[in-house]
Design a protein around this motif. Structure first.
Motif, short mmCIF file in Angstrom:
data_model
loop_
_atom_site.label_atom_id
_atom_site.label_comp_id
_atom_site.label_asym_id
_atom_site.label_seq_id
_atom_site.Cartn_x
_atom_site.Cartn_y
_atom_site.Cartn_z
N LEU A 15 5.12 10.89 8.66
CA LEU A 15 5.85 10.14 7.81
C LEU A 15 6.51 11.01 6.61
O LEU A 15 7.36 10.97 6.21
N LYS A 16 5.49 11.61 5.97
CA LYS A 16 5.60 12.45 4.67
C LYS A 16 6.69 13.70 5.23
O LYS A 16 7.60 13.91 4.55
N ARG A 17 6.41 14.15 6.18
CA ARG A 17 7.47 15.31 6.90
C ARG A 17 8.81 14.70 6.82
O ARG A 17 10.00 15.12 6.54
N ALA A 18 8.90 13.47 7.48
CA ALA A 18 10.13 12.90 7.67
C ALA A 18 10.77 12.43 6.50
O ALA A 18 11.96 12.52 6.44
N GLN A 19 9.97 12.12 5.68
CA GLN A 19 10.40 11.52 4.19
C GLN A 19 11.27 12.86 3.45
O GLN A 19 12.26 12.57 2.95
N HIS A 20 10.65 14.10 3.70
CA HIS A 20 11.35 15.19 3.08
C HIS A 20 12.34 15.91 3.91
O HIS A 20 12.84 16.86 3.59
N GLY A 21 12.65 15.31 5.24
CA GLY A 21 13.78 15.91 6.15
C GLY A 21 14.90 15.27 5.84
O GLY A 21 15.35 14.76 4.76
N PRO A 22 15.84 15.38 7.02
CA PRO A 22 17.13 14.92 6.99
C PRO A 22 17.37 13.41 6.61
O PRO A 22 16.27 12.70 7.08
N ARG A 23 18.38 12.99 5.83
CA ARG A 23 18.54 11.59 5.57
C ARG A 23 19.28 10.73 6.74
O ARG A 23 20.16 11.65 7.24
N THR A 46 0.77 -1.21 -0.06
CA THR A 46 -0.14 0.04 0.04
C THR A 46 0.92 1.14 0.07
O THR A 46 2.05 1.14 0.11
N GLY A 47 0.41 2.40 -0.31
CA GLY A 47 1.08 3.58 -0.28
C GLY A 47 1.73 3.95 0.96
O GLY A 47 2.92 4.18 1.19
N THR A 48 0.73 3.52 2.24
CA THR A 48 1.40 3.85 3.48
C THR A 48 2.53 2.93 3.84
O THR A 48 3.64 3.11 4.52
N GLN A 49 2.23 1.51 3.43
CA GLN A 49 3.45 0.55 3.72
C GLN A 49 4.74 0.94 3.11
O GLN A 49 5.92 1.04 3.77
N ARG A 50 4.65 1.65 1.72
CA ARG A 50 5.93 1.92 1.15
C ARG A 50 6.50 3.03 1.69
O ARG A 50 7.70 3.09 2.01
N LEU A 51 5.49 4.20 2.12
CA LEU A 51 6.12 5.39 2.70
C LEU A 51 6.87 5.11 4.24
O LEU A 51 7.90 5.36 4.31
N ARG A 52 6.14 4.09 4.67
CA ARG A 52 6.81 3.74 6.17
C ARG A 52 8.03 3.02 6.02
O ARG A 52 9.14 3.20 6.69
N ARG A 53 7.93 2.17 5.07
CA ARG A 53 9.24 1.38 4.86
C ARG A 53 10.42 2.40 4.36
O ARG A 53 11.54 2.42 4.88
N ASN A 54 10.18 3.14 3.30
CA ASN A 54 10.97 4.25 2.99
C ASN A 54 11.70 5.13 4.09
O ASN A 54 12.86 5.22 4.35
N VAL A 55 10.83 5.74 4.80
CA VAL A 55 11.06 6.54 6.19
C VAL A 55 11.95 5.64 7.04
O VAL A 55 12.95 6.34 7.35
N ALA A 56 11.48 4.40 7.44
CA ALA A 56 12.45 3.70 8.27
C ALA A 56 13.86 3.31 7.94
O ALA A 56 14.77 3.39 8.57
N LEU A 57 13.84 3.25 6.62
CA LEU A 57 15.32 2.88 6.01
C LEU A 57 16.15 4.01 5.70
O LEU A 57 17.35 3.94 5.57
N ARG A 114 8.18 7.87 16.53
CA ARG A 114 7.95 6.55 16.38
C ARG A 114 7.29 6.10 15.11
O ARG A 114 6.14 6.29 14.83
N LEU A 115 8.29 5.74 14.37
CA LEU A 115 7.83 5.15 12.80
C LEU A 115 6.89 4.13 12.90
O LEU A 115 6.17 4.06 11.85
N VAL A 129 0.46 9.27 8.35
CA VAL A 129 1.07 9.55 7.09
C VAL A 129 1.58 11.13 6.93
O VAL A 129 2.52 11.01 6.68
N THR A 130 0.94 12.07 7.75
CA THR A 130 1.59 13.48 7.51
C THR A 130 2.78 13.30 8.22
O THR A 130 3.78 14.04 7.71
#
Length: 110
Positions: free
Chosen positions: A72-80, A44-55, A63-64, A69-70
């Motif tokens: 996670l999206k913020r974290a996705q666009h933040g520091p790597r 699902t989109g959420t599973q993919r997002l959570r996986r990508n953010v976790a990695l 707490r990932l 979702v909001t």
């Protein structure tokens, strides 16, 4: 419910194997995506997002495994996560400057 009990038991068992709460949380966040992939299911989109953010996302303090979702999206666009650095004291530095993160320090990749 039975699922919540199984998740709690998994977290407890994982804590005995991995003595780092952040790594424990990242592993728990990956499990739904990993399970879907192993069973040949589309993520699902959420599973993919959570996986990508976790990695890949630094996401300090988030707490990932149960973040929304909001967040996670913020974290996705933040520091790597790959950009985390360990700072070592630089013996050649002239002075200590409070408040300057890693100023006059040697950067060493973790």
């Amino acid at each position: 419910t039975q699922l919540k009990e199984r998740i709690k038991a998994s977290e407890t068992q994982l804590a005995t194997l991995v003595n780092d709460p952040e790594i424990q949380d990242r592993i728990m966040a990956l499990l739904p995506a990993l399970s879907a992939l192993v069973h040949g299911q589309k993520l699902t989109g959420t599973q993919r997002l959570r996986r990508n953010v976790a990695l890949h996302a630094d996401a300090s303090g988030l707490r990932l495994s149960d973040a929304g979702v909001t967040s996670l999206k913020r974290a996705q666009h933040g520091p790597r996560l790959e950009q985390r650095q360990r700072c070592l004291l630089n013996p050649a530095a002239s002075t200590f400057v409070p408040g300057h993160s890693c100023h006059n320090l040697i950067h060493d990749d973790v």
